[in-house]
Design a protein around this motif. Structure first.
Motif, PDB file in Angstrom:
ATOM      1  N   ILE A   1       0.371   5.106   2.496  1.00  0.00           N
ATOM      2  CA  ILE A   1      -0.508   4.584   3.545  1.00  0.00           C
ATOM      3  C   ILE A   1      -0.957   5.669   4.525  1.00  0.00           C
ATOM      4  CG2 ILE A   1       1.252   3.851   5.186  1.00  0.00           C
ATOM      5  CD1 ILE A   1      -0.583   1.213   5.379  1.00  0.00           C
TER       6      ILE A   1
ATOM      7  N   GLY B   1       3.258  -1.267   4.098  1.00  0.00           N
ATOM      8  CA  GLY B   1       2.777   0.095   3.947  1.00  0.00           C
ATOM      9  C   GLY B   1       3.929   1.040   3.712  1.00  0.00           C
TER      10      GLY B   1
ATOM     11  N   ILE C   1       0.863  -1.180   0.000  1.00  0.00           N
ATOM     12  CA  ILE C   1       0.000   0.000   0.000  1.00  0.00           C
ATOM     13  C   ILE C   1       0.896   1.224   0.000  1.00  0.00           C
ATOM     14  CG2 ILE C   1      -1.819   1.246   1.201  1.00  0.00           C
ATOM     15  CD1 ILE C   1      -2.511  -1.468   2.563  1.00  0.00           C
TER      16      ILE C   1
ATOM     17  N   LEU D   1      -8.867   1.786   2.231  1.00  0.00           N
ATOM     18  CA  LEU D   1      -7.619   1.146   2.653  1.00  0.00           C
ATOM     19  C   LEU D   1      -7.843   0.278   3.887  1.00  0.00           C
ATOM     20  CD1 LEU D   1      -5.107   4.093   2.146  1.00  0.00           C
ATOM     21  CD2 LEU D   1      -5.437   2.105   0.673  1.00  0.00           C
TER      22      LEU D   1
ATOM     23  N   SER E   1       5.158   5.136   3.080  1.00  0.00           N
ATOM     24  CA  SER E   1       4.778   6.532   3.254  1.00  0.00           C
ATOM     25  C   SER E   1       6.030   7.379   3.363  1.00  0.00           C
ATOM     26  CB  SER E   1       3.941   6.699   4.520  1.00  0.00           C
ATOM     27  OG  SER E   1       3.609   8.057   4.714  1.00  0.00           O
TER      28      SER E   1
END
Length: 142
Positions: free
Chosen positions: A56, A89, A53, A67, A91
């Motif tokens: 995230i 995840g 993902i 999500l 980010s």
């Protein structure tokens, strides 16, 4: 590497044979949500071993509920099929990485599953600026 990559979006819908042969499926959260709702009838969903993902931190935004559903459903599918599905995840900016890791079921101990890199390891230096804005409404973000 010899891997077959397949796009599964609202614009592109491949046939079932192509989906079964794919090693990597690139899709949107909304499309994967729709596909996994019928996971019992879709063998290729049961074969997924890694879900990545990106962005995230958007859990706190409009796409957040989608999500959340994807993560919860993939964990449920794993529990029902007995096959482990790793959740990854990504980010660039996440203030509460430990809270998110806990929710994802990731071991937060260093080197065990949570990797929260400091800005100093970036190949391009990053400057951080924090500005306050007066306002009456506070919108919490993850």
């Amino acid at each position: 590497l010899g891997l077959t990559v397949l796009e599964l979006t609202g614009d592109v819908t491949p046939d079932m044979a192509a989906l079964r042969r794919a090693d990597i499926i690139i899709t949107t959260p909304e499309k994967w949500d729709g596909v996994t709702r019928s996971w019992q009838r879709r063998d290729y969903v049961k074969l997924v071993r890694v879900v990545i993902i990106d962005e995230i931190h958007l859990l706190g935004e409009d796409r957040g509920p989608v999500l959340e559903v994807i993560v919860s459903r993939m964990r449920y599918i794993s529990s029902r099929t007995g096959s482990q599905c790793r959740l990854l995840g990504l980010s660039t900016a996440l203030a509460n990485a430990h809270d998110l890791a806990d929710w994802l079921g990731i071991d937060p101990r260093p080197g065990r599953g949570l990797f929260n890199f400091r800005p100093s390891v970036r190949p391009v230096p990053m400057e951080v600026h924090i500005r306050g804005f007066p306002g009456q409404h506070y919108c919490p973000r993850i």
